[in-house]
Design a protein around this motif. Structure first.
Motif, PDB file in Angstrom:
ATOM      1  N   SER A   1     -77.107   1.217  -9.845  1.00  0.00           N
ATOM      2  CA  SER A   1     -76.353  -0.004  -9.561  1.00  0.00           C
ATOM      3  C   SER A   1     -77.067  -1.229 -10.129  1.00  0.00           C
ATOM      4  O   SER A   1     -76.426  -2.160 -10.642  1.00  0.00           O
ATOM      5  CB  SER A   1     -76.104  -0.088  -8.050  1.00  0.00           C
TER       6      SER A   1
ATOM      7  N   HIS B   1     -79.015  -1.159 -12.738  1.00  0.00           N
ATOM      8  CA  HIS B   1     -78.825  -1.012 -14.178  1.00  0.00           C
ATOM      9  C   HIS B   1     -77.501  -1.637 -14.611  1.00  0.00           C
ATOM     10  O   HIS B   1     -77.426  -2.376 -15.607  1.00  0.00           O
ATOM     11  CB  HIS B   1     -78.848   0.477 -14.522  1.00  0.00           C
ATOM     12  N   GLU B   2     -76.477  -1.352 -13.824  1.00  0.00           N
ATOM     13  CA  GLU B   2     -75.140  -1.889 -14.072  1.00  0.00           C
ATOM     14  C   GLU B   2     -75.141  -3.413 -13.961  1.00  0.00           C
ATOM     15  O   GLU B   2     -74.565  -4.118 -14.799  1.00  0.00           O
ATOM     16  CB  GLU B   2     -74.218  -1.284 -13.003  1.00  0.00           C
ATOM     17  N   LEU B   3     -75.823  -3.908 -12.915  1.00  0.00           N
ATOM     18  CA  LEU B   3     -75.928  -5.356 -12.697  1.00  0.00           C
ATOM     19  C   LEU B   3     -76.645  -6.024 -13.871  1.00  0.00           C
ATOM     20  O   LEU B   3     -76.211  -7.073 -14.366  1.00  0.00           O
ATOM     21  CB  LEU B   3     -76.698  -5.624 -11.401  1.00  0.00           C
TER      22      LEU B   3
ATOM     23  N   GLU C   1     -76.847  -4.989 -16.867  1.00  0.00           N
ATOM     24  CA  GLU C   1     -76.015  -4.926 -18.061  1.00  0.00           C
ATOM     25  C   GLU C   1     -74.917  -5.989 -18.033  1.00  0.00           C
ATOM     26  O   GLU C   1     -74.582  -6.580 -19.061  1.00  0.00           O
ATOM     27  CB  GLU C   1     -75.392  -3.533 -18.160  1.00  0.00           C
ATOM     28  N   SER C   2     -74.360  -6.238 -16.842  1.00  0.00           N
ATOM     29  CA  SER C   2     -73.228  -7.157 -16.762  1.00  0.00           C
ATOM     30  C   SER C   2     -73.643  -8.602 -16.531  1.00  0.00           C
ATOM     31  O   SER C   2     -72.944  -9.525 -16.915  1.00  0.00           O
ATOM     32  CB  SER C   2     -72.268  -6.712 -15.653  1.00  0.00           C
ATOM     33  N   LEU C   3     -74.799  -8.804 -15.874  1.00  0.00           N
ATOM     34  CA  LEU C   3     -75.116 -10.149 -15.398  1.00  0.00           C
ATOM     35  C   LEU C   3     -76.421 -10.707 -15.973  1.00  0.00           C
ATOM     36  O   LEU C   3     -76.516 -11.893 -16.237  1.00  0.00           O
ATOM     37  CB  LEU C   3     -75.222 -10.093 -13.862  1.00  0.00           C
TER      38      LEU C   3
ATOM     39  N   ASN D   1     -77.545 -10.094 -22.110  1.00  0.00           N
ATOM     40  CA  ASN D   1     -76.453 -10.070 -23.083  1.00  0.00           C
ATOM     41  C   ASN D   1     -76.782  -8.943 -24.050  1.00  0.00           C
ATOM     42  O   ASN D   1     -77.578  -9.108 -24.973  1.00  0.00           O
ATOM     43  CB  ASN D   1     -76.385 -11.407 -23.799  1.00  0.00           C
ATOM     44  N   THR D   2     -76.156  -7.788 -23.823  1.00  0.00           N
ATOM     45  CA  THR D   2     -76.587  -6.584 -24.547  1.00  0.00           C
ATOM     46  C   THR D   2     -76.238  -6.601 -26.032  1.00  0.00           C
ATOM     47  O   THR D   2     -76.632  -5.702 -26.763  1.00  0.00           O
ATOM     48  CB  THR D   2     -76.013  -5.313 -23.893  1.00  0.00           C
TER      49      THR D   2
ATOM     50  N   LEU E   1     -70.311 -10.025  -6.742  1.00  0.00           N
ATOM     51  CA  LEU E   1     -69.862  -8.845  -7.488  1.00  0.00           C
ATOM     52  C   LEU E   1     -69.993  -7.567  -6.662  1.00  0.00           C
ATOM     53  O   LEU E   1     -69.707  -6.481  -7.147  1.00  0.00           O
ATOM     54  CB  LEU E   1     -70.674  -8.707  -8.787  1.00  0.00           C
TER      55      LEU E   1
ATOM     56  N   TYR F   1     -72.871  -6.334  -5.109  1.00  0.00           N
ATOM     57  CA  TYR F   1     -74.196  -5.696  -5.036  1.00  0.00           C
ATOM     58  C   TYR F   1     -74.903  -6.198  -3.782  1.00  0.00           C
ATOM     59  O   TYR F   1     -75.775  -7.054  -3.847  1.00  0.00           O
ATOM     60  CB  TYR F   1     -75.015  -6.012  -6.287  1.00  0.00           C
TER      61      TYR F   1
END
Lengths: 82, 82
Positions: free
Chosen positions: A58, A60-62, A64-66, A69-70, B29, B31
């Motif tokens: 979770s 990791h997901e955060l 990536e999204s927040l 800037n990948t 979001l 989390y």
């Protein structure tokens, strides 16, 4: 409570003017052994409960999204001892 | 060539609005396990030659004078495997 650290750095092929400025300043100040400097961001997250695989996924997901800037940045997630 | 990492974080008693903004966004979001977030800076220095005590002392001095504002920030210096 566990601490998770997310490090976000510009990808190596992306120019880093902040790092370059530090690099030049270090050189000017006489720190000639420093060949290059890259500047990035460090996020320290305090996490409630156990940091298991689900929690890390979770985060990791955060990240990536927040946090990153990948398109231009890479990030790493790691658990740190408090 | 060795890599030395300098992490610069606001002292714990200093308010961190950037971190707070990330914290609130993470909460929004969904989390909910993330209790708090602090944001800081990470510098990656590539150093020519051996990273001995003298080199580390010089990087410590550089961090103190150039990378961190020690009135409001703490920093750590560590050698990282390439």
């Amino acid at each position: 409570m566990a601490r998770v650290v997310v490090d976000v750095m510009l990808k190596s092929e992306i120019l880093d003017p902040q790092g370059k400025a530090v690099e030049r300043a270090a050189d000017r100040l006489g720190y000639s052994t420093i060949a290059s400097v890259r500047q990035g961001k460090r996020f320290e997250l305090q996490v409630d409960g156990p940091v298991d695989d689900a929690a890390l996924a979770s985060i990791h997901e955060l990240a990536e999204s927040l946090l990153a800037n990948t398109v231009i940045e890479d990030f790493t997630v790691r658990v740190e001892d408090n």
